[in-house]
Enzyme design. Structure first.
Site, PDB file in Angstrom:
ATOM      1  N   CYS A  54      10.998  22.165  63.057  1.00 61.50           N
ATOM      2  CA  CYS A  54      10.605  23.546  63.372  1.00 61.50           C
ATOM      3  C   CYS A  54      10.789  24.471  62.171  1.00 61.50           C
ATOM      4  O   CYS A  54      10.176  25.527  62.098  1.00 61.50           O
ATOM      5  CB  CYS A  54      11.429  24.082  64.537  1.00 61.50           C
ATOM      6  SG  CYS A  54      11.468  22.981  65.948  1.00 61.50           S
ATOM      7  N   ASP A 296       9.984  14.025  71.618  1.00 60.39           N
ATOM      8  CA  ASP A 296       8.544  14.287  71.613  1.00 60.39           C
ATOM      9  C   ASP A 296       7.689  13.118  72.096  1.00 60.39           C
ATOM     10  O   ASP A 296       6.461  13.219  72.099  1.00 60.39           O
ATOM     11  CB  ASP A 296       8.076  14.676  70.202  1.00 60.39           C
ATOM     12  CG  ASP A 296       8.600  16.035  69.764  1.00 60.39           C
ATOM     13  OD1 ASP A 296       9.276  16.695  70.570  1.00 60.39           O
ATOM     14  OD2 ASP A 296       8.333  16.424  68.607  1.00 60.39           O
TER      15      ASP A 296
END
Length: 466
Positions: A54, A296
């Site tokens: 991120c 994920d």
């Protein structure tokens, strides 16, 4: 090809993937079980472990000065805790019946089998690369790992031109557009949707569109990239849509990610509609007592819609790792699901959402009322008060909160957390109006913007019930 097995009667936990979910699981299992009881082997095919994907746009843009600040723990730190973390090692096959995995050393090419008593699959996601000419040309970049971020930075410093095209206008696309503007590039964003940020309703996405244009970013909406054109040197030189060409010295793909589940699929493990692994509440892969999956590469339950969803976010990956590590280490924990909270920014514009958009509510057959209000981040008379738009969805008749979207300046994004808690508690908008939120003029108006929206939604629900 060699084979290794557990030693001295110890159980062996094998982890595939050395980022958020994988190493969180390994670390938590180690806290619960000492090296004498549990051997932990983790495989990571890249150069880095425990890094913040991120943070990559902020490193590329210069807000974070160096790559290593994005690394939470080095491989050496994990090994010091008796986690046998094998970097640059790719798992090629999971043999579920035999309880073993086949891995290859990326540099030497050597392959070996490693047996497991317990397995954690944390293979993450991969950026979607369009299936078109030029998609793999030098100068075209996905941004998922630190290796990807480094390749992009090398590309930026290695090219003389200053024109960048970002394909896609979701979180990564918007954040990378800002990063490239910060580095002095001319930026064009080519977006398939009618507005940027398709995780918002189009009326809220329009606010983001205006802000991006205000930064000097050229927005091209309702446009599908058909091919990426290359020059004589083989490098990217332009991005083409049906009816236009956009010159590019560098291209960043921000069209989202897919769960990386080829290994799991080949092993016959169950995948959902979005291609992610399906698990139970303890994050065990459905139908398999000794295999867990998180991060994920899994699908999660949306607590508002009641349906499985694919939400690749670092917050979930870390929570998944904690739950998996607790269970693999002999404890008990569950991951109940998500409400779909996400925040982002483009320069000083903050963007936040949680719960369902209008189209999500329609898809699951919910009837709803919607309200949009304008407010400010602080008392209107206090210096620095900035405009904020809040959109709220409530279920018709019952008044149950269904979703909130917020676009505004400083202090806007984290207000969505109020709504995330209310959604988790299944509150009605009327119940929300009584929430005892913190107030002083430097922090909010006397009625917080989220509560102003809740009041208006309450009135709308009452009107709709008459």
């Amino acid at each position: 090809m060699s084979m290794s097995g557990g030693q001295g009667g110890r159980e062996r936990l094998v982890v595939i993937g050395g980022d958020a979910a994988g190493v969180s699981a390994a670390s938590q299992a180690r806290r619960l079980r000492g090296p004498g009881e549990l051997e932990i082997v983790a495989f990571e095919r890249g150069h880095f472990s425990s890094f913040s994907a991120c943070g990559i746009p902020y490193w590329v843009g210069g807000d974070v000065p160096e790559r290593d600040r994005l690394i939470a723990r080095t491989p050496e730190e994990h090994r010091a805790r008796d986690i046998d973390l094998r970097m640059r090692t790719e798992v090629l096959e999971i043999d579920v019946a035999g309880g073993r995995v086949r891995a290859r050393d990326v540099d030497s090419g050597d392959e070996s089998w490693t047996s497991y008593d317990k397995l954690v699959i944390a293979t993450g996601a991969r950026p979607i690369r369009p299936d078109m000419p030029g998609a793999d040309a030098p100068g075209v970049h996905g941004v998922q790992t630190l290796d990807d971020g480094q390749a992009l930075l090398d590309s930026l410093t290695g090219t003389r031109g200053r024109r960048a095209v970002v394909v896609g206008a979701g979180y990564i696309g918007v954040e990378m557009a800002e990063a490239l503007i910060n580095r002095g590039y001319e930026v064009t964003v080519v977006n398939r949707g009618s507005e940027p940020m398709s995780t918002l309703d189009p009326d809220m996405g329009r606010l983001v569109h205006r802000a991006m244009e205000g930064l000097g970013i050229t927005m091209v909406d309702d446009a599908e990239v058909t091919k990426i054109l290359t020059g004589e040197d083989g490098r990217v030189r332009a991005v083409a849509t049906q009816d236009a060409e956009f010159p590019a010295d560098v291209v960043v793909l921000g069209i989202g990610v897919r769960p990386q589940t080829e290994l799991a699929e080949a092993a016959g493990l169950p995948l959902g509609a979005h291609g992610g692994l399906l698990t139970d509440l303890a994050l065990r892969v459905r139908g398999h007592e000794n295999i867990w999956a998180g991060g994920d590469c899994v699908e999660v339950l949306n607590l508002v819609s009641g349906q499985e969803q694919y939400v690749p976010l670092g917050t979930h990956a870390n929570k998944h790792g904690q739950v998996i590590g607790t269970n693999a280490g002999g404890g008990y924990a569950t991951f109940p699901g998500v409400v779909g909270t996400a925040v982002s920014k483009v320069c000083d514009l903050e963007i936040a959402r949680t719960g369902l958009r209008e189209k999500d509510a329609r898809r699951v057959g919910l009837q709803y009322e919607t309200v949009t209000i304008e407010s400010t981040s602080r008392a209107g008379y206090y210096p620095g008060a900035a405009a904020m738009t809040v959109k709220m969805l409530a279920e018709r008749r019952t008044g149950r909160l269904l979703g909130v979207q917020i676009v505004g300046r400083e202090g806007a994004a984290k207000r969505v957390d109020i709504a995330a808690v209310a959604l988790t508690a299944q509150m009605t908008v009327e119940q929300m109006t009584a929430l005892d939120l913190g107030y002083a003029p430097p922090f909010s108006p006397v009625w917080d913007p989220v509560l102003v929206a809740a009041r208006k939604a309450t009135a709308e629900v009452r009107r709709g019930s008459l």
